[in-house]
Structures are given as C-alpha cells and as structure tokens.
Write a protein that holds these residues in place. Sequence first.
Motif, PDB file in Angstrom:
ATOM      1  N   ASP A 186       0.831  -1.214   0.000  1.00  3.64           N
ATOM      2  CA  ASP A 186       0.000   0.000   0.000  1.00  3.64           C
ATOM      3  C   ASP A 186       0.860   1.256   0.000  1.00  3.64           C
ATOM      4  OD1 ASP A 186      -2.308  -1.481   0.000  1.00  3.64           O
ATOM      5  OD2 ASP A 186      -2.718  -1.229   2.156  1.00  3.64           O
ATOM      6  N   GLU A 187       1.914   1.228   0.799  1.00  6.89           N
ATOM      7  CA  GLU A 187       2.807   2.384   0.872  1.00  6.89           C
ATOM      8  C   GLU A 187       3.469   2.652  -0.476  1.00  6.89           C
ATOM      9  OE1 GLU A 187       7.019   2.813   2.794  1.00  6.89           O
ATOM     10  OE2 GLU A 187       5.477   3.050   4.344  1.00  6.89           O
ATOM     11  N   LYS A 188       3.979   1.599  -1.103  1.00  6.69           N
ATOM     12  CA  LYS A 188       4.640   1.762  -2.407  1.00  6.69           C
ATOM     13  C   LYS A 188       3.638   2.244  -3.450  1.00  6.69           C
ATOM     14  CE  LYS A 188       8.588  -0.894  -1.552  1.00  6.69           C
ATOM     15  NZ  LYS A 188       9.650  -0.067  -1.183  1.00  6.69           N
ATOM     16  N   TRP A 189       2.409   1.739  -3.425  1.00 10.07           N
ATOM     17  CA  TRP A 189       1.377   2.165  -4.362  1.00 10.07           C
ATOM     18  C   TRP A 189       1.071   3.646  -4.176  1.00 10.07           C
ATOM     19  CZ3 TRP A 189      -1.099   2.003  -8.632  1.00 10.07           C
ATOM     20  CH2 TRP A 189      -2.332   2.609  -8.789  1.00 10.07           C
ATOM     21  N   LEU A 190       0.931   4.076  -2.937  1.00 14.06           N
ATOM     22  CA  LEU A 190       0.650   5.490  -2.683  1.00 14.06           C
ATOM     23  C   LEU A 190       1.801   6.370  -3.146  1.00 14.06           C
ATOM     24  CD1 LEU A 190      -1.080   5.277   0.812  1.00 14.06           C
ATOM     25  CD2 LEU A 190      -2.161   5.784  -1.395  1.00 14.06           C
ATOM     26  N   GLN A 191       3.039   5.921  -2.950  1.00 11.83           N
ATOM     27  CA  GLN A 191       4.195   6.681  -3.429  1.00 11.83           C
ATOM     28  C   GLN A 191       4.186   6.767  -4.948  1.00 11.83           C
ATOM     29  OE1 GLN A 191       7.501   4.525  -1.757  1.00 11.83           O
ATOM     30  NE2 GLN A 191       7.962   6.177  -0.312  1.00 11.83           N
ATOM     31  N   TRP A 192       3.946   5.651  -5.612  1.00  6.19           N
ATOM     32  CA  TRP A 192       3.928   5.616  -7.070  1.00  6.19           C
ATOM     33  C   TRP A 192       2.823   6.520  -7.597  1.00  6.19           C
ATOM     34  CZ3 TRP A 192       0.325   4.214 -10.764  1.00  6.19           C
ATOM     35  CH2 TRP A 192       0.817   4.070 -12.061  1.00  6.19           C
ATOM     36  N   LYS A 193       1.651   6.437  -7.006  1.00  8.99           N
ATOM     37  CA  LYS A 193       0.504   7.237  -7.424  1.00  8.99           C
ATOM     38  C   LYS A 193       0.800   8.722  -7.240  1.00  8.99           C
ATOM     39  CE  LYS A 193      -4.440   7.615  -6.518  1.00  8.99           C
ATOM     40  NZ  LYS A 193      -5.533   7.145  -5.670  1.00  8.99           N
ATOM     41  N   ALA A 194       1.384   9.091  -6.106  1.00  8.46           N
ATOM     42  CA  ALA A 194       1.712  10.493  -5.847  1.00  8.46           C
ATOM     43  C   ALA A 194       2.735  11.003  -6.855  1.00  8.46           C
ATOM     44  CB  ALA A 194       2.226  10.662  -4.418  1.00  8.46           C
ATOM     45  N   ASN A 195       3.750  10.182  -7.161  1.00  7.25           N
ATOM     46  CA  ASN A 195       4.768  10.593  -8.144  1.00  7.25           C
ATOM     47  C   ASN A 195       4.155  10.786  -9.525  1.00  7.25           C
ATOM     48  OD1 ASN A 195       6.767  10.529  -6.222  1.00  7.25           O
ATOM     49  ND2 ASN A 195       7.463   8.472  -6.756  1.00  7.25           N
ATOM     50  N   HIS A 196       3.260   9.907  -9.941  1.00  7.05           N
ATOM     51  CA  HIS A 196       2.660  10.012 -11.272  1.00  7.05           C
ATOM     52  C   HIS A 196       1.659  11.144 -11.363  1.00  7.05           C
ATOM     53  CE1 HIS A 196       4.952   6.620 -12.238  1.00  7.05           C
ATOM     54  NE2 HIS A 196       4.143   6.079 -13.142  1.00  7.05           N
ATOM     55  N   LEU A 197       0.938  11.426 -10.266  1.00  4.08           N
ATOM     56  CA  LEU A 197       0.019  12.545 -10.261  1.00  4.08           C
ATOM     57  C   LEU A 197       0.765  13.876 -10.343  1.00  4.08           C
ATOM     58  CD1 LEU A 197      -2.711  11.451  -7.689  1.00  4.08           C
ATOM     59  CD2 LEU A 197      -2.945  11.599 -10.160  1.00  4.08           C
ATOM     60  N   ASP A 198       1.927  13.926  -9.662  1.00  4.84           N
ATOM     61  CA  ASP A 198       2.758  15.133  -9.736  1.00  4.84           C
ATOM     62  C   ASP A 198       3.233  15.356 -11.169  1.00  4.84           C
ATOM     63  OD1 ASP A 198       2.444  15.572  -7.059  1.00  4.84           O
ATOM     64  OD2 ASP A 198       4.403  14.761  -6.482  1.00  4.84           O
ATOM     65  N   ARG A 199       3.598  14.287 -11.853  1.00  7.82           N
ATOM     66  CA  ARG A 199       4.071  14.400 -13.244  1.00  7.82           C
ATOM     67  C   ARG A 199       2.944  14.838 -14.168  1.00  7.82           C
ATOM     68  NH1 ARG A 199       7.492   8.881 -13.560  1.00  7.82           N
ATOM     69  NH2 ARG A 199       8.999   9.438 -11.987  1.00  7.82           N
ATOM     70  N   LEU A 200       1.752  14.291 -13.939  1.00 10.27           N
ATOM     71  CA  LEU A 200       0.607  14.667 -14.764  1.00 10.27           C
ATOM     72  C   LEU A 200       0.198  16.103 -14.544  1.00 10.27           C
ATOM     73  CD1 LEU A 200      -1.618  11.471 -14.467  1.00 10.27           C
ATOM     74  CD2 LEU A 200      -0.366  12.237 -16.480  1.00 10.27           C
TER      75      LEU A 200
END
Length: 182
Positions: free
Chosen positions: A166-180
């Motif tokens: 869950d932690e890794k998913w939230l990190q990945w999601k946050a990084n991709h949302l920042d890029r978008l």
Amino acid sequence: MRNKDHKEGLQEALMGIRAPFLFSAEKPLEFNGACVGIDMSTETFNAAVTMVIAAIERGYYSTRDPTPLGTNEWARLSCSMLAAVRRGYYRQYSTEKESIPDKVRAEAIDPNPLPKDPPLFHRLAAIADDIGTHVGVDQEGYQDWYLTLKNEFNTKATKAAATEVDEKWLQWKANHLDRLAE
C-alpha cells in the motif's frame, strides 16, 4: 507511516516465534573454578562454553551438513545441561533463607529482557517452557500448535507485506500525479 507499520508488524510476527531464544551472553562469564575444585582460567572456561553452545546450536539434524554431535549425543548433552541448570537452581534453596534467593533472582536483570519479564530467570523459565512445548507433547498436539503458530505468523506477515505494498502504491501514485500535473 506505513513503512513503520510494516516493520512493526513483521517484528511482532517474528518476536512471537523467536523471543525466548534471542538471548546472547554479550560478555564473557566470570568463572571461579576454586568453588568446584578446578584450576581453570576464565578464558579457558569461556572457550569451553562457546564450544558447547556452538555444538548445541548446530542442532541434531542428521540430514544436514556434518554436525559435531550425532542425534543421541546432542540430546544427551542438552539433557545434561538442562538437568545441571535445574540442580544448580535448587541447590541454593533454603527454607530458612527463602527471601535471599528471591532477592538475588530479581536483581539478575536480562540485558535484552522479554516483554514484562526483566530478570534472567524469567527468560530461563520461558526457554524451558518452550522446549517442553516443542518436545514434550504428542505429535498431534505438536502439529496443532505448529499450525496455529504458523497461521498467526502468516497473518501478521501478510498484514505487514500488504502495508508495504500500500505504501509503495501510494508513493507511485503520488509521483505520477505530480508528473501529470506538470
């Protein structure tokens, strides 16, 4: 936050299995051979202690790499050690001076205490109890105990792993949302 939960969950699962057995003497034992009629230095005594501990820790599995002791010898040495501990523990007991051993035992603090049990004598009792649980039950009872312990460990380890995912998913999601957002 979740990484901390993951680590704590995994540690809790492992501690339930290993707690009594994680003890290490940490420093050499002070030996006075005069009490038992032996002229031996502390260094020689500690070398012998280390050798015996290594042989017992290696175990009795005959299918493993060569072991220093065969199955019967390993069991005999282990029984001798536990019997000597028991005899030594009770040899000091006296009804006239009952409070003295209790005071001395309470002051024998474990450097890495078990939860809620700071004295070394509590660890000794926990180890003896755990050995009794492993060795002294019928095969069916042992299997039930083992399966229960294994299921508890798997539940806690799975929870810890899910927390990490869950932690890794939230990190990945946050990084991709920042890029978008850029």
